[in-house]
Design a protein around this motif. Sequence first.
Motif, PDB file in Angstrom:
ATOM      1  N   THR A  54      -1.235   1.436   9.967  1.00 57.38           N
ATOM      2  CA  THR A  54      -2.310   0.969   9.366  1.00 57.38           C
ATOM      3  C   THR A  54      -2.340   1.625   7.874  1.00 57.38           C
ATOM      4  O   THR A  54      -3.394   1.449   6.961  1.00 57.38           O
ATOM      5  CB  THR A  54      -3.729   1.271   9.934  1.00 57.38           C
ATOM      6  N   SER A  55      -1.204   2.112   7.131  1.00 56.25           N
ATOM      7  CA  SER A  55      -1.266   2.682   6.086  1.00 56.25           C
ATOM      8  C   SER A  55       0.179   3.010   5.470  1.00 56.25           C
ATOM      9  O   SER A  55       0.987   2.855   6.523  1.00 56.25           O
ATOM     10  CB  SER A  55      -2.013   4.208   6.091  1.00 56.25           C
ATOM     11  N   VAL A  56       0.361   3.043   4.347  1.00 56.90           N
ATOM     12  CA  VAL A  56       1.633   3.106   3.700  1.00 56.90           C
ATOM     13  C   VAL A  56       2.403   4.626   4.300  1.00 56.90           C
ATOM     14  O   VAL A  56       3.669   4.315   4.734  1.00 56.90           O
ATOM     15  CB  VAL A  56       1.767   3.268   2.231  1.00 56.90           C
ATOM     16  N   LYS A  57       1.539   5.473   4.388  1.00 62.55           N
ATOM     17  CA  LYS A  57       2.162   6.710   5.000  1.00 62.55           C
ATOM     18  C   LYS A  57       2.727   6.638   6.431  1.00 62.55           C
ATOM     19  O   LYS A  57       3.677   7.112   6.786  1.00 62.55           O
ATOM     20  CB  LYS A  57       1.000   8.042   4.717  1.00 62.55           C
ATOM     21  N   ALA A  58       1.760   5.864   7.391  1.00 61.99           N
ATOM     22  CA  ALA A  58       2.141   5.625   8.664  1.00 61.99           C
ATOM     23  C   ALA A  58       3.490   5.092   8.839  1.00 61.99           C
ATOM     24  O   ALA A  58       4.455   5.256   9.440  1.00 61.99           O
ATOM     25  CB  ALA A  58       1.161   4.834   9.361  1.00 61.99           C
ATOM     26  N   ILE A  60       7.554  -9.785   7.938  1.00 63.80           N
ATOM     27  CA  ILE A  60       6.477  -9.256   6.978  1.00 63.80           C
ATOM     28  C   ILE A  60       5.289 -10.049   6.260  1.00 63.80           C
ATOM     29  O   ILE A  60       4.416  -9.731   6.183  1.00 63.80           O
ATOM     30  CB  ILE A  60       7.333  -8.490   5.835  1.00 63.80           C
ATOM     31  N   GLU A  61       5.809 -11.286   5.848  1.00 63.70           N
ATOM     32  CA  GLU A  61       5.188 -12.452   5.556  1.00 63.70           C
ATOM     33  C   GLU A  61       3.857 -12.815   6.213  1.00 63.70           C
ATOM     34  O   GLU A  61       2.907 -12.871   5.868  1.00 63.70           O
ATOM     35  CB  GLU A  61       5.727 -13.567   4.879  1.00 63.70           C
ATOM     36  N   LEU A  62       4.060 -12.720   7.712  1.00 66.44           N
ATOM     37  CA  LEU A  62       3.098 -13.267   8.477  1.00 66.44           C
ATOM     38  C   LEU A  62       2.453 -12.009   9.239  1.00 66.44           C
ATOM     39  O   LEU A  62       1.219 -12.246   9.729  1.00 66.44           O
ATOM     40  CB  LEU A  62       3.908 -13.780   9.990  1.00 66.44           C
ATOM     41  N   ILE A 119       2.001  -3.409   1.303  1.00 67.17           N
ATOM     42  CA  ILE A 119       3.299  -3.706   0.306  1.00 67.17           C
ATOM     43  C   ILE A 119       2.567  -3.816  -0.948  1.00 67.17           C
ATOM     44  O   ILE A 119       3.169  -3.379  -2.144  1.00 67.17           O
ATOM     45  CB  ILE A 119       3.793  -4.715   0.692  1.00 67.17           C
ATOM     46  N   LYS A 120       1.321  -4.347  -0.946  1.00 65.65           N
ATOM     47  CA  LYS A 120       0.508  -4.535  -2.131  1.00 65.65           C
ATOM     48  C   LYS A 120       0.412  -3.041  -3.109  1.00 65.65           C
ATOM     49  O   LYS A 120       0.534  -3.322  -4.301  1.00 65.65           O
ATOM     50  CB  LYS A 120      -0.751  -5.080  -2.079  1.00 65.65           C
ATOM     51  N   SER A 121       0.360  -2.198  -2.278  1.00 66.23           N
ATOM     52  CA  SER A 121       0.049  -0.702  -2.989  1.00 66.23           C
ATOM     53  C   SER A 121       1.366   0.279  -3.318  1.00 66.23           C
ATOM     54  O   SER A 121       1.194   0.997  -3.747  1.00 66.23           O
ATOM     55  CB  SER A 121      -0.995  -0.195  -2.216  1.00 66.23           C
ATOM     56  N   ASP A 122       2.365  -0.704  -2.746  1.00 64.58           N
ATOM     57  CA  ASP A 122       3.623   0.070  -2.967  1.00 64.58           C
ATOM     58  C   ASP A 122       4.880  -0.965  -3.304  1.00 64.58           C
ATOM     59  O   ASP A 122       5.202  -1.661  -2.126  1.00 64.58           O
ATOM     60  CB  ASP A 122       4.076   0.739  -1.782  1.00 64.58           C
ATOM     61  N   ASP A 123       5.261  -1.281  -4.435  1.00 64.48           N
ATOM     62  CA  ASP A 123       6.177  -2.190  -4.736  1.00 64.48           C
ATOM     63  C   ASP A 123       7.434  -2.263  -4.031  1.00 64.48           C
ATOM     64  O   ASP A 123       8.091  -3.215  -3.784  1.00 64.48           O
ATOM     65  CB  ASP A 123       6.414  -2.490  -6.178  1.00 64.48           C
ATOM     66  N   ASN A 124       8.066  -0.897  -3.757  1.00 64.68           N
ATOM     67  CA  ASN A 124       9.200  -0.743  -3.339  1.00 64.68           C
ATOM     68  C   ASN A 124       9.232  -0.645  -1.351  1.00 64.68           C
ATOM     69  O   ASN A 124      10.300  -0.462  -0.996  1.00 64.68           O
ATOM     70  CB  ASN A 124       9.969   0.526  -3.836  1.00 64.68           C
ATOM     71  N   LEU A 125       8.165  -0.725  -1.033  1.00 64.10           N
ATOM     72  CA  LEU A 125       8.002  -0.847   0.722  1.00 64.10           C
ATOM     73  C   LEU A 125       8.719  -1.824   1.234  1.00 64.10           C
ATOM     74  O   LEU A 125       9.327  -1.652   2.180  1.00 64.10           O
ATOM     75  CB  LEU A 125       6.576  -0.646   0.865  1.00 64.10           C
ATOM     76  N   LYS A 126       8.515  -3.106   0.766  1.00 64.41           N
ATOM     77  CA  LYS A 126       9.060  -4.184   1.481  1.00 64.41           C
ATOM     78  C   LYS A 126      10.661  -4.100   1.417  1.00 64.41           C
ATOM     79  O   LYS A 126      11.152  -4.070   2.509  1.00 64.41           O
ATOM     80  CB  LYS A 126       8.905  -5.484   0.754  1.00 64.41           C
TER      81      LYS A 126
END
Length: 307
Positions: free
Chosen positions: A64-68, A18-20, A28-35
């Motif tokens: 390409t998106s949080v929803k995806a 994920i970091e790479l 992840i920046k727009s969703d704190d719990n996503l990671k």
Amino acid sequence: LEIQATNNDISRYLQRRIELSSRLRNCIKSDDNLKQLIVSTLVERSQGMVVLAKLHIDALITKTSVKAIHNALETMPKKLDATYYLIMARIDEQNDDDAKLARRLLSWLTYSARPMTVAELQHALVVDLQTYSVDKDSLIDQEMMLSVCGGIVTVEESSSIIRLIHYTTQEYLERIRETRFPLARLDITLACLAYLRGRGFPTGVCTTHEEWAKRNAMFPFLNYAGRYWTAHVSGEVEDATQKDILDFLTNNSASAIAAQVFDLVEFGTGARTYDPENRMSVRIQKGFHLVAYFGLPNTLTVLITMA
């Protein structure tokens, strides 16, 4: 024996991936719990198998998106076969050129008689069946090879061997290869025969070990083509390629080269022990000797009637 990784091992691997990935980092920046959701879901779905974790994170990296990402996590399969099925579907969804290249690469890797190097496969894929030549400008870049195969192909740095990422990948493709790659053995056979008839061998067999080493370096697919072309010929493939086989076998130079390659690869020889007068490539002077040795009954029958 399959050694399973611990959940902590897989978690650390996923966090590093994920970091790479700039795409995942931005999402992840727009969703704190996503990671944490990604890591926990993939750890559960991977069932201790790093290869499954890799395949899943490879799929997420393309989103390409949080929803995806959320949609992918919800539909992510738990079984390897289901995962491989989705990967093959994604390969087919690429543009036509990329999908065609991926299918040819996977068919070669699935059917090859031994592990192949990148250079061998590069030549094998582009040998011209009409001119028996390889245009250096047509060689396919290694990164291109890897990029079109959905993350299931890798290259070993130490040996330049190109291979499937896991034995389960090999097993899966071997189960589906006859329906997925129905013309693969025909394609491989024709490529081998065309390469052996290449115009880069006007002098026929090599007479010194140094000459052989130079030829092998210039024509990296020669080793495989000469040693293993018969491994892909049987049944309907022998019948479908019979004219090509006969043209090859009645070309004394080409058949002698194939015999020499088999001789050197199968039995080996060093510079100090090389004896061209006592090798198979000299002892086998006629095409039907090769056919009889490798067991091609239909072709042998035709050759005998032609004699």
